[in-house]
Design an enzyme around this catalytic site. Structure first.
Site, short mmCIF file in Angstrom:
data_model
loop_
_atom_site.label_atom_id
_atom_site.label_comp_id
_atom_site.label_asym_id
_atom_site.label_seq_id
_atom_site.Cartn_x
_atom_site.Cartn_y
_atom_site.Cartn_z
N THR A 70 0.84 -1.21 0.00
CA THR A 70 0.00 0.00 0.00
C THR A 70 0.88 1.26 0.00
O THR A 70 0.65 2.19 -0.79
CB THR A 70 -0.94 -0.02 1.23
OG1 THR A 70 -1.77 -1.18 1.12
CG2 THR A 70 -1.80 1.23 1.30
N GLN A 177 1.23 -9.15 -6.29
CA GLN A 177 0.82 -10.56 -6.44
C GLN A 177 1.79 -11.35 -7.32
O GLN A 177 1.70 -12.58 -7.38
CB GLN A 177 -0.58 -10.66 -7.05
CG GLN A 177 -1.68 -10.11 -6.17
CD GLN A 177 -1.98 -10.99 -4.95
OE1 GLN A 177 -1.69 -12.17 -4.92
NE2 GLN A 177 -2.56 -10.39 -3.92
N SER A 197 5.39 -6.69 -1.80
CA SER A 197 5.04 -6.81 -0.39
C SER A 197 5.42 -8.20 0.11
O SER A 197 5.04 -9.20 -0.49
CB SER A 197 3.53 -6.57 -0.25
OG SER A 197 3.15 -6.69 1.09
N HIS A 199 4.58 -10.15 2.63
CA HIS A 199 3.66 -11.18 3.15
C HIS A 199 2.92 -11.94 2.06
O HIS A 199 2.17 -12.88 2.34
CB HIS A 199 2.68 -10.57 4.16
CG HIS A 199 1.59 -9.72 3.60
ND1 HIS A 199 0.30 -10.16 3.50
CD2 HIS A 199 1.59 -8.45 3.13
CE1 HIS A 199 -0.46 -9.18 2.99
NE2 HIS A 199 0.31 -8.14 2.76
N THR A 235 12.52 4.61 11.07
CA THR A 235 13.47 3.60 11.52
C THR A 235 13.29 2.30 10.74
O THR A 235 12.16 1.81 10.60
CB THR A 235 13.27 3.34 13.03
OG1 THR A 235 13.50 4.56 13.71
CG2 THR A 235 14.21 2.27 13.55
N CYS A 323 -17.82 -7.53 1.25
CA CYS A 323 -18.56 -7.45 2.51
C CYS A 323 -17.70 -6.85 3.61
O CYS A 323 -18.19 -6.23 4.54
CB CYS A 323 -19.06 -8.81 2.94
SG CYS A 323 -17.84 -9.79 3.79
N1 PLP Z 1 -1.61 -4.41 -4.44
C1 PLP Z 1 -2.13 -5.63 -4.64
C2 PLP Z 1 -2.30 -6.13 -6.04
C3 PLP Z 1 -2.49 -6.44 -3.56
O1 PLP Z 1 -3.00 -7.65 -3.77
C4 PLP Z 1 -2.31 -5.93 -2.24
C5 PLP Z 1 -2.72 -6.71 -1.07
O2 PLP Z 1 -3.73 -7.39 -1.06
C6 PLP Z 1 -1.74 -4.65 -2.08
C7 PLP Z 1 -1.42 -3.92 -3.20
C8 PLP Z 1 -1.52 -4.08 -0.72
O3 PLP Z 1 -0.36 -4.64 -0.14
P1 PLP Z 1 -0.13 -4.59 1.45
O4 PLP Z 1 -1.07 -5.57 2.06
O5 PLP Z 1 1.31 -5.00 1.63
O6 PLP Z 1 -0.35 -3.19 1.88
#
Ligand code: PLP
Length: 390
Positions: A70, A177, A197, A199, A235, A323
């Site tokens: 994000t 993704q 990202s 995770h 940090t 939802c």
């Molecule tokens: N962009 C895409 C295509 C995503 O699938 C996601 C998370 O679901 C994000 C951005 C946001 O990433 P984060 O959860 O690391 O903020």
């Protein structure tokens, strides 16, 4: 439990966790410290920078760590506009971007930036020729995702990147993704800015990166200290960054094998659902899709009810209907590929990992074969439909 929501988040890998542990316990120094105790932290960050850079063919010096996808998306869009000296500013995005892009673009629009939202075809593909036609003298940036988080369609990045560069426009891709899941190359694909990202590829939550091509000017999004060469204050999240590096290295080393195993389970799921469940429609491109993505719409079904019944069977999956946002609107992605509201409401996303087995896939299909007729038997619309069929 059967976990099929890996597009939402993944389990932290053992290797990433072990790599992180010392930086939470013994090596807890602030990486910006000048004493030798801090050197281990800053060296670990530099190692992770090289590990993530090699996944996308970048240089270490072009990687900037952030708090996740994000933030990277916000920084790319807002930073590009902030740094542009053009008197009027225009950006191009697609209709199926994640909300981190869509809402950033809307925020810029409120500040006077013009935004073109490219439509997609029925498979979710952006047309590179249409992107080219949308470019204007005031276009600052084109942002098109590498692969869609709901329907898994992989976008033609190389063609779009080539067009962007031919017109002197910056090219950003939200690769949240795709990073670590499919091959990406910032040179071949002409990418200037790329978000990822941790995770989403078995790294920890709350850490991500923005790749910024050498020489690209980008406004600062996080003001504060001098971290990340004065471009991203705050940090450094040392354990998070180390975990991301370890997960990236693992993803890169295993990519080919994981693509093969995941796509075999994906194709098995698709084949069985299409054969054994009537009125099911596959969403997204049939072949040009993420190895771990399965997305279907089942007619006469509410996605939320399906998820609840799957949950009762210990199956974690997700649906395109929003939802969680408290709204009853169906997913903007499913509407953008042309599905009517009532069909878009009945969507199911099963997102796999390398740990997903064929047995799990079979169990999910077997459960769906019970759940779907049960829900349909309660639907007056279905009853009506069957009556008209007779
Ligand atoms: N962009 C895409 C295509 C995503 O699938 C996601 C998370 O679901 C994000 C951005 C946001 O990433 P984060 O959860 O690391 O903020």
């Amino acid at each position: 439990m059967i976990y099929m929501d890996n597009a939402a988040t993944t389990r932290l890998s053992e290797r990433a966790f072990e790599a992180m542990r010392p930086y939470m316990m013994e090596q807890y120094a602030n990486a910006a410290g000048t004493y030798s105790f801090a050197a281990a932290s800053s060296e670990a960050i530099e190692k992770a920078r090289a590990q993530v850079a090699s996944v996308i063919g970048a240089r270490s010096s072009e990687i900037f760590f952030t708090s996740g996808g994000t933030e990277s998306d916000n920084w790319a869009l807002k930073g590009a506009v902030l740094a542009s000296t053009k008197p009027k500013k225009h950006i191009i995005i697609s209709a199926i971007e994640h909300h981190a892009i869509l809402h950033s673009a809307q925020a810029l629009e409120r500040q006077g930036v013009e935004v073109t939202v490219m439509p997609v075809d029925a498979d979710g593909l952006v047309d590179p020729a249409a992107v080219e036609a949308a470019i204007r003298p005031e276009t600052v940036l084109i942002s098109i995702m590498a692969a869609n988080n709901e329907i898994g369609t992989i976008e033609p990045l190389e063609a779009i990147g080539e067009i962007a560069h031919r017109h002197g426009v910056l090219f950003h891709t939200d690769a949240v993704q795709a990073f670590g899941h499919i091959p990406l190359d910032v040179e071949r694909m002409h990418i200037d800015l790329l978000s990822a990202s941790a995770h989403k590829f078995h790294g920890p939550k709350g850490v991500g990166l923005l790749y910024i091509r050498k020489g690209v000017k980008l406004g600062v999004f996080m003001d504060g200290g001098a971290q990340e060469k004065k471009r991203r204050a705050g940090t450094s999240n040392v354990p998070g960054i180390v975990g991301m590096g370890a997960a990236a290295e693992q993803a890169r080393a295993q990519m080919e094998a994981v693509i093969a195993s995941e796509s075999a389970v994906r194709d098995h799921l698709i084949e069985r659902i299409e054969k054994e469940i009537p009125y099911a429609k596959l969403n997204g491109h049939r072949t040009n899709r993420l190895p771990g993505n399965v997305n279907f719409c089942f007619r006469f079904i509410e996605g939320e009810s399906m998820l609840m019944l799957l949950d009762a069977e210990g199956i974690c999956a997700s649906s395109g209907s929003a939802c969680t946002s408290g709204s009853l609107d169906p997913s903007h992605v499913l509407l953008a590929i042309g599905l009517p509201h009532e069909i878009a409401h009945g969507s199911l996303r099963l997102s796999l990992s390398e740990e997903t087995t064929m047995e799990e896939a079979d169990k999910v299909v077997d459960s769906l074969k019970v759940i779907i007729p049960r829900l349909r038997s309660m639907s007056p619309l279905y009853e009506d439909f069957v009556r008209h069929q007779q």
